[in-house]
Design an enzyme around this catalytic site. Structure first.
Site, PDB file in Angstrom:
ATOM      1  N   TYR A  24      -1.802  -1.205   9.923  1.00  0.00           N
ATOM      2  CA  TYR A  24      -2.074  -1.437   8.536  1.00  0.00           C
ATOM      3  C   TYR A  24      -0.787  -0.788   7.892  1.00  0.00           C
ATOM      4  O   TYR A  24      -0.257  -1.605   6.977  1.00  0.00           O
ATOM      5  CB  TYR A  24      -3.301  -0.677   8.050  1.00  0.00           C
ATOM      6  CG  TYR A  24      -3.502  -1.017   6.656  1.00  0.00           C
ATOM      7  CD1 TYR A  24      -3.893  -2.352   6.273  1.00  0.00           C
ATOM      8  CD2 TYR A  24      -2.996   0.054   5.570  1.00  0.00           C
ATOM      9  CE1 TYR A  24      -4.082  -2.279   4.827  1.00  0.00           C
ATOM     10  CE2 TYR A  24      -3.341   0.038   4.459  1.00  0.00           C
ATOM     11  CZ  TYR A  24      -3.881  -1.279   3.948  1.00  0.00           C
ATOM     12  OH  TYR A  24      -4.129  -1.539   2.600  1.00  0.00           O
ATOM     13  N   SER A  40       0.922  -1.245   0.042  1.00  0.00           N
ATOM     14  CA  SER A  40       0.110  -0.051  -0.057  1.00  0.00           C
ATOM     15  C   SER A  40       0.905   1.457   0.121  1.00  0.00           C
ATOM     16  O   SER A  40       2.076   1.065   0.507  1.00  0.00           O
ATOM     17  CB  SER A  40      -0.795   0.147   1.293  1.00  0.00           C
ATOM     18  OG  SER A  40      -1.425   1.436   1.537  1.00  0.00           O
ATOM     19  N   LYS A  76       2.075  -3.123   5.827  1.00  0.00           N
ATOM     20  CA  LYS A  76       2.223  -2.989   4.525  1.00  0.00           C
ATOM     21  C   LYS A  76       3.797  -2.675   4.223  1.00  0.00           C
ATOM     22  O   LYS A  76       4.420  -3.211   3.132  1.00  0.00           O
ATOM     23  CB  LYS A  76       1.355  -2.116   3.907  1.00  0.00           C
ATOM     24  CG  LYS A  76      -0.056  -2.489   4.063  1.00  0.00           C
ATOM     25  CD  LYS A  76      -0.305  -3.857   3.271  1.00  0.00           C
ATOM     26  CE  LYS A  76      -1.763  -4.184   3.109  1.00  0.00           C
ATOM     27  NZ  LYS A  76      -2.031  -5.453   2.412  1.00  0.00           N
TER      28      LYS A  76
END
Length: 252
Positions: free
Chosen positions: A154, A141, A158
């Site tokens: 998150y 991401s 990533k």
């Protein structure tokens, strides 16, 4: 002359492939000639999408090591080998700064987004190498590439995925297995509907994106097809950013 983007005769396993980006990747691979194992943790969704695409479906909770081993074994049994792995399954987790993070949620996000990719790669890459080589694509991401005050575990997971792609590329390159990551920007999916309907958010976010629009799952699928095919045969260990230019602009 065969297109360098063709996947004819290839076998792919795509996790999280019943909706959004994963589904778009599965559809693109099938259209390019590949056989694709459809997989998600929801057995009904998996069966439905597999039937729609005419491909085998294997439900799997990617946080379960035993289930991951069964996923690979069953994929091999169903299609006779493996050439391409796409680790797409993931979860966003709770938003907020690290100062107020819930560590149970942190463990869940890291386990699903990062640990599962390590386990699945270790299970699948030997089989890809045994077929003479192939490709693995890990879903990262743009949150892995810059700081953010509200995307905690998150973003960290990533960033780990991007590093995992580099390490695996070094480890498996001598056996002709290429490993890359894709870092999507803001993509219009069912999961992003709430943000798409938030006018203030969209005005701010699109002002930060030179192309002035969200991306589509099909645009991420195109990048995945490039990395999986002979068109990307000399690309490994990279994180391909597909974000409409968001990470390169100052917002002007």
């Amino acid at each position: 002359m065969t297109s360098p983007f063709s996947l004819a005769g290839k076998v792919a396993l795509v996790t999280g492939s019943t909706r959004g980006i994963g589904l778009a990747i599965a559809k693109a691979f099938v259209a390019a000639g590949a056989r694709v194992v459809i997989s998600s943790e929801d057995s009904r969704d998996t069966a439905r999408v597999a039937a729609e695409l005419g491909q085998p479906g294997i439900a799997c909770d990617v946080t379960d090591d035993v289930a991951l081993a069964a996923l690979v074994d069953n994929a091999l049994a169903a299609l006779g080998g493996l050439d391409i792995l796409v680790c797409n399954a993931g979860v966003t987790g709770r938003a907020g700064p690290f100062a107020s993070i819930n560590m149970a949620d942190f463990d869940r996000v890291m386990g699903l987004n990062l640990r599962s990719q390590v386990v699945l790669a270790n299970l699948a890459l030997p089989h890809i190498a045994a077929r003479g080589g192939g490709a693995a694509i890990l879903m990262a991401s743009i949150s892995a590439l810059r700081g953010n005050g509200a995307i905690n575990a998150y973003a960290l997971s990533k960033a780990g995925v991007a590093q995992l792609a580099r390490n695996l590329a070094v480890e498996w390159g001598p056996r002709n297995v290429r490993v890359n990551a894709i870092a999507p920007g803001f993509i219009a999916t069912e999961l992003s509907r709430t943000l798409l309907e938030d006018e203030a958010f969209m005005a701010h976010r699109m002002a930060m994106t030179p192309l002035r629009r969200p991306g589509t799952p099909e645009e991420i699928a195109g990048a995945a097809q490039f990395l999986a095919s002979d068109a990307g045969a000399f690309v490994t260990g990279q994180t391909l950013v597909v974000d409409g230019g968001t990470v390169i602009t100052d917002g002007s």
